[in-house]
Write a protein that holds these residues in place. Structure first.
Motif, PDB file in Angstrom:
ATOM      1  N   LYS A 166       2.031  15.690  12.146  1.00 17.85           N
ATOM      2  CA  LYS A 166       2.384  15.661  10.733  1.00 17.85           C
ATOM      3  C   LYS A 166       1.509  14.675   9.980  1.00 17.85           C
ATOM      4  N   GLN A 167       1.481  14.840   8.651  1.00 18.75           N
ATOM      5  CA  GLN A 167       0.714  13.916   7.827  1.00 18.75           C
ATOM      6  C   GLN A 167       1.470  12.605   7.648  1.00 18.75           C
ATOM      7  N   ARG A 168       0.707  11.546   7.370  1.00 17.27           N
ATOM      8  CA  ARG A 168       1.324  10.275   7.075  1.00 17.27           C
ATOM      9  C   ARG A 168       2.076  10.384   5.753  1.00 17.27           C
ATOM     10  N   GLU A 169       3.292   9.816   5.713  1.00 10.61           N
ATOM     11  CA  GLU A 169       4.102   9.902   4.511  1.00 10.61           C
ATOM     12  C   GLU A 169       4.647   8.535   4.130  1.00 10.61           C
ATOM     13  N   LEU A 170       4.883   8.378   2.834  1.00  9.67           N
ATOM     14  CA  LEU A 170       5.471   7.138   2.336  1.00  9.67           C
ATOM     15  C   LEU A 170       6.953   7.118   2.677  1.00  9.67           C
ATOM     16  N   VAL A 171       7.398   6.004   3.237  1.00 12.62           N
ATOM     17  CA  VAL A 171       8.812   5.819   3.554  1.00 12.62           C
ATOM     18  C   VAL A 171       9.485   4.996   2.469  1.00 12.62           C
ATOM     19  N   ALA A 172       8.880   3.856   2.149  1.00  8.44           N
ATOM     20  CA  ALA A 172       9.448   2.957   1.148  1.00  8.44           C
ATOM     21  C   ALA A 172       8.349   2.068   0.602  1.00  8.44           C
ATOM     22  N   ALA A 173       8.508   1.649  -0.641  1.00  4.35           N
ATOM     23  CA  ALA A 173       7.525   0.790  -1.278  1.00  4.35           C
ATOM     24  C   ALA A 173       8.230  -0.275  -2.106  1.00  4.35           C
ATOM     25  N   ILE A 174       7.541  -1.402  -2.284  1.00  2.00           N
ATOM     26  CA  ILE A 174       8.073  -2.475  -3.121  1.00  2.00           C
ATOM     27  C   ILE A 174       6.906  -3.099  -3.871  1.00  2.00           C
ATOM     28  N   THR A 175       7.064  -3.234  -5.187  1.00  2.00           N
ATOM     29  CA  THR A 175       5.990  -3.794  -5.992  1.00  2.00           C
ATOM     30  C   THR A 175       5.989  -5.321  -5.906  1.00  2.00           C
ATOM     31  N   ARG A 176       4.968  -5.911  -6.509  1.00  2.00           N
ATOM     32  CA  ARG A 176       4.894  -7.370  -6.557  1.00  2.00           C
ATOM     33  C   ARG A 176       6.125  -7.941  -7.257  1.00  2.00           C
ATOM     34  N   GLY A 177       6.655  -7.178  -8.192  1.00  2.00           N
ATOM     35  CA  GLY A 177       7.822  -7.629  -8.951  1.00  2.00           C
ATOM     36  C   GLY A 177       9.148  -7.294  -8.312  1.00  2.00           C
TER      37      GLY A 177
END
Length: 115
Positions: free
Chosen positions: A43-54
């Motif tokens: 499978k392709q790599r997928e985004l699980v979770a992200a967090i910004t600098r803020g």
């Protein structure tokens, strides 16, 4: 040189929990937007979770309510708390750091959910 080192992966039974960590070195941690990605076999790599600098967070629909992303600037560390794990969460999990045109990846940590 920016380096990302993940840890915390392993084998867990369905319904169990794991906490992944990613330590960032070689730069100021707080300038990066951070994320966790995963890639399962075939499978392709997928985004699980992200967090910004803020501190603004974003989650894939498949993990909402089960996973939680956080960051600790004092420890230069990104976390992913994973609860109620399912076999379909099995993958290599990668830490990602982004700042303007620059992007960095860790080496990945294997998470296997199986009875």
């Amino acid at each position: 040189q920016v380096q990302l080192v993940e840890s915390g992966g392993g084998l867990v039974q369905p319904g169990g929990s794991l906490r992944l960590s990613c330590v960032v070195s070689g730069s100021i941690f707080s300038i990066f937007d951070m994320g966790w990605y995963r890639q399962a076999p075939g499978k392709q790599r997928e985004l699980v979770a992200a967090i910004t600098r803020g501190g603004i967070t974003n989650y894939a629909t498949s993990v909402k309510g089960r996973f939680s992303i956080s960051r600790d600037s004092a420890k230069n560390t990104l976390y992913l708390q994973m609860n109620s794990l399912k076999p379909e969460d099995t993958a290599v999990y990668y830490c990602n750091a982004q700042r303007l045109a620059f992007e960095y990846w860790g080496q990945g940590t294997q998470v296997t959910v199986s009875s």
